[in-house]
Design a protein around this motif. Sequence first.
Motif, short mmCIF file in Angstrom:
data_model
loop_
_atom_site.label_atom_id
_atom_site.label_comp_id
_atom_site.label_asym_id
_atom_site.label_seq_id
_atom_site.Cartn_x
_atom_site.Cartn_y
_atom_site.Cartn_z
N MET A 1 -4.27 3.18 -0.24
CA MET A 1 -4.67 2.48 -1.48
C MET A 1 -3.56 1.51 -1.88
N ARG A 2 -3.92 0.58 -2.75
CA ARG A 2 -2.92 -0.37 -3.25
C ARG A 2 -1.89 0.41 -4.06
N ARG B 1 -9.09 4.51 0.21
CA ARG B 1 -10.00 4.66 1.35
C ARG B 1 -9.49 5.76 2.25
N GLY C 1 -2.33 -0.40 -7.86
CA GLY C 1 -3.68 -0.32 -8.41
C GLY C 1 -3.90 0.90 -9.29
N SER D 1 -8.78 3.39 -7.51
CA SER D 1 -10.22 3.25 -7.24
C SER D 1 -10.47 2.62 -5.87
N ASP D 2 -9.46 1.95 -5.31
CA ASP D 2 -9.60 1.33 -3.98
C ASP D 2 -9.23 2.29 -2.85
N HIS E 1 0.80 -1.22 0.00
CA HIS E 1 0.00 0.00 0.00
C HIS E 1 0.84 1.27 0.00
#
Lengths: 491, 491
Positions: free
Chosen positions: B261-262, B271, B265, B268-269, B226
């Motif tokens: 977030m990742r 948080r 990625g 979109s993930d 992350h």
Amino acid sequence: MVQIFEETLDQGFFAPQRFEGEIADCEVAGSIPSDMDGVFIRVGGEFYYPPKFPNDAPLHSDGYISKFRFKDGRVSYQGKFVRTPRYQSNLAAGRNQFGLYRNPFTDDDAVKGVNGTVSNTAPMVHAGRLFTLKEDALPIEIDPVTLDTIGFHDFDGGWKSETFTAHPKWDPLTGDMYAFGYEATGLASDDVFFYRVDKHGNVAHEIRIKVPYVSVIHDFALTQEHVIIPFACYYTDMEQLRAGKIHWQWDRTLPSMIGIMRRDGDGSDLRWFRGPERCFMHVFNAQSVGNTVTLLAPFYNGNFFPFFPNIDGSPWDPSRAQGFVRKYTFDLGSRDDSWTEETLFDTPIVDLGKIDHRFMTLPQRIAFTTFADQTKPFDRERAGDTGRAPVNSYARFDLAEGKMTSFFAGDTHSLQEVSFVPRRGSSEEGDGYLIGTASDLAEMRTELVIVDAQGLEEIGRVYLPFRSSTQVHGYWWDAEELGLAEKEAQA
Amino acid sequence: MVQIFEETLDQGFFAPQRFEGEIADCEVAGSIPSDMDGVFIRVGGEFYYPPKFPNDAPLHSDGYISKFRFKDGRVSYQGKFVRTPRYQSNLAAGRNQFGLYRNPFTDDDAVKGVNGTVSNTAPMVHAGRLFTLKEDALPIEIDPVTLDTIGFHDFDGGWKSETFTAHPKWDPLTGDMYAFGYEATGLASDDVFFYRVDKHGNVAHEIRIKVPYVSVIHDFALTQEHVIIPFACYYTDMEQLRAGKIHWQWDRTLPSMIGIMRRDGDGSDLRWFRGPERCFMHVFNAQSVGNTVTLLAPFYNGNFFPFFPNIDGSPWDPSRAQGFVRKYTFDLGSRDDSWTEETLFDTPIVDLGKIDHRFMTLPQRIAFTTFADQTKPFDRERAGDTGRAPVNSYARFDLAEGKMTSFFAGDTHSLQEVSFVPRRGSSEEGDGYLIGTASDLAEMRTELVIVDAQGLEEIGRVYLPFRSSTQVHGYWWDAEELGLAEKEAQA
């Protein structure tokens, strides 16, 4: 000067720093005259690594050149060590491998044969080139923009002496340089070679002479007709060097000597005059009028340097190390080999004196130097007690009027040598600026003071944020004399 | 840090100096470990010309890069201003034409459109190149041998953000760099672009996100899975910038935010977690284990910077500007958007912390920082009374044992950020040296201390003969990481 040479070169304000610095736009108080377009270049030194012997001469410190560049009312600063062979081999070794002042017999074996000059005495500009000088070696050429070291310079082989004085002279009417080397053919040799180098940098005339004994010939004087060669009491020979002694011993039984010869002759007219104990270091100026030669010089009464021992074993006597503005007169028409000495002002002065150099060899009435004005305050609490009066003032001597005026630099300040800058467009003697660095002993920083050379009022002051390396001699050159505009644009 | 940012940046030890310096062979006490072959590079700044506005942020000072080069048991030093467009145009003008911190509306018309970054926050080495960083602009490449400025760097066009964080992170398993820019598409924009730059310097992955409000994202954390994005309470928008205010105002009614977030990625993930008032500047490290993310960070309770005003008009509260070693835990498996905060040690610390960077993203137990040890003596008579406890010690935190040990630098000293140097041949976490500069307030000079990172005993100390320009961040790099041997041989 005493304060520099006694104990303070390795501590306090003059403690070695090893650093090379640059300031693009110095902090200024007051203003910088916009007609000042040129450089104030200083040469001095510090021991990069501590001396091998604790009794070594401070004069043996590693050469350092610094430059204040004035342009458009602003000042930049730069300082660098001279990359002498000594500096380079010491840096590689990480320690000082060189022994006593100008005695290679005391050097480490690892540096036998390496030129040990420190090139720490004076800057020189001639024929558009910049050099650092030390009287035991050839000039070292320096890039005037970067202050990088280029290397030894022998005027395309025309300069035959192994050495070159730190005090060349110029004839302002021709632009020719007159200079010499003593110990010209090697350590403790009695050969002195004189040269005229024309304004293009070509050796044009040579005179070879011998001296009655081998002594410091630190400076000389030039007139329109003669060269004047003063030395006194300092002595060396191979025997004392092989015995591991420092280069100079003070022998007050030796006569003080002043030689005079025609500057365009072959040396056969050289005449030696003799006098009582004096210490001859720097001169102001000289003139020849008919058979009379006069020399203006801030000579000392006796041995100025405590680290060059009295040969009779007596302790160094600070009361003899006092200099005054003095006038020496020689009668070339007489068979008498003595001179007359007049002390023109009774104020003891520092012997680092300057004239308006446009009047070198010519009739001249103004002289400048520094001195300790004991009527002025000194803030010992903030500056620290050095145990002696600080060199806190510039003196301006008007020889025609017999008048001395002065400038006081500040109550925590000690001044280094003064330099004269002619005002652009004015040819009046002494019309211009006096500049030089002041050590603020309280703030532990170096300041450059700019003073009107006639009224002696302060015009501006440039602040360095650090103690700059100590100066022996410094001079001003206009930008054109070094072709600076072009060289800076190319760099 | 408070002592740097309050009143001392323009006076005393941190008074501007404008100079650039070099020391070929620094004076050393004790010894220099012979396995240290590399560079300690520091970036900080000073106002070359005084700020246009007296309430400007000290963070707006002109970037300065300095380098201690360790080799063969000796150390050389070099320091230079970063030639930013701001530095160059100010130097040409002879004064500061730029207004308040990161507010171009307050700049002089003459410099409209000129990039005003000061590049004064941190050095970075990646893919064999050296840079200076400031979070409001691109990295500026610097020649690692001369410290000359090469220019802005955008990774061959692959870096699309207009800005680049001062705190990139590296994955020690791959050598890839992870970094981001906030206000990525212009002043006060809410765009943040994240990048992975491979070990060859090529941009390999991009993530574009938006932030809920525009705040300082001074640092971030990286785990093997992350990225963690903390910001809090500092706020800007175009309205307050057009009104001529300084870039950041502190609004304690805004939530503290930490985004996760990742790292591989598309964003979109992402948080957002929310918490009470804190001041998030620097982090130590972070890890992801299953759904649990932990962050170790020396966060402050409240507004750390007195020159970024509280938006509610309340006075700056120094009691809130205290940092501690803290651990934050996030449960990605829960819907709860809060975190848990643990204060691991009750000693207030300076938030400039370091870990053994070989353990970045990985399980790690040792952390280092500086702090004010009030049990130690302080010689106020010699050092001067600054009215607060000096940052006089390094702390070593062993998180596994819950144990803190310390090193005391001296009773007239104030320490800058600590850095860690791994011992050659050892892969044990925290085995090596701690280095950093100490300001000797009595001698008014900077010293580099070298301390054993495990036993916290002093090994050696390098003396500079001057006050060096203040540091924000500094790091150690082994010579190979910069290809220094080859580059120095070519120079």
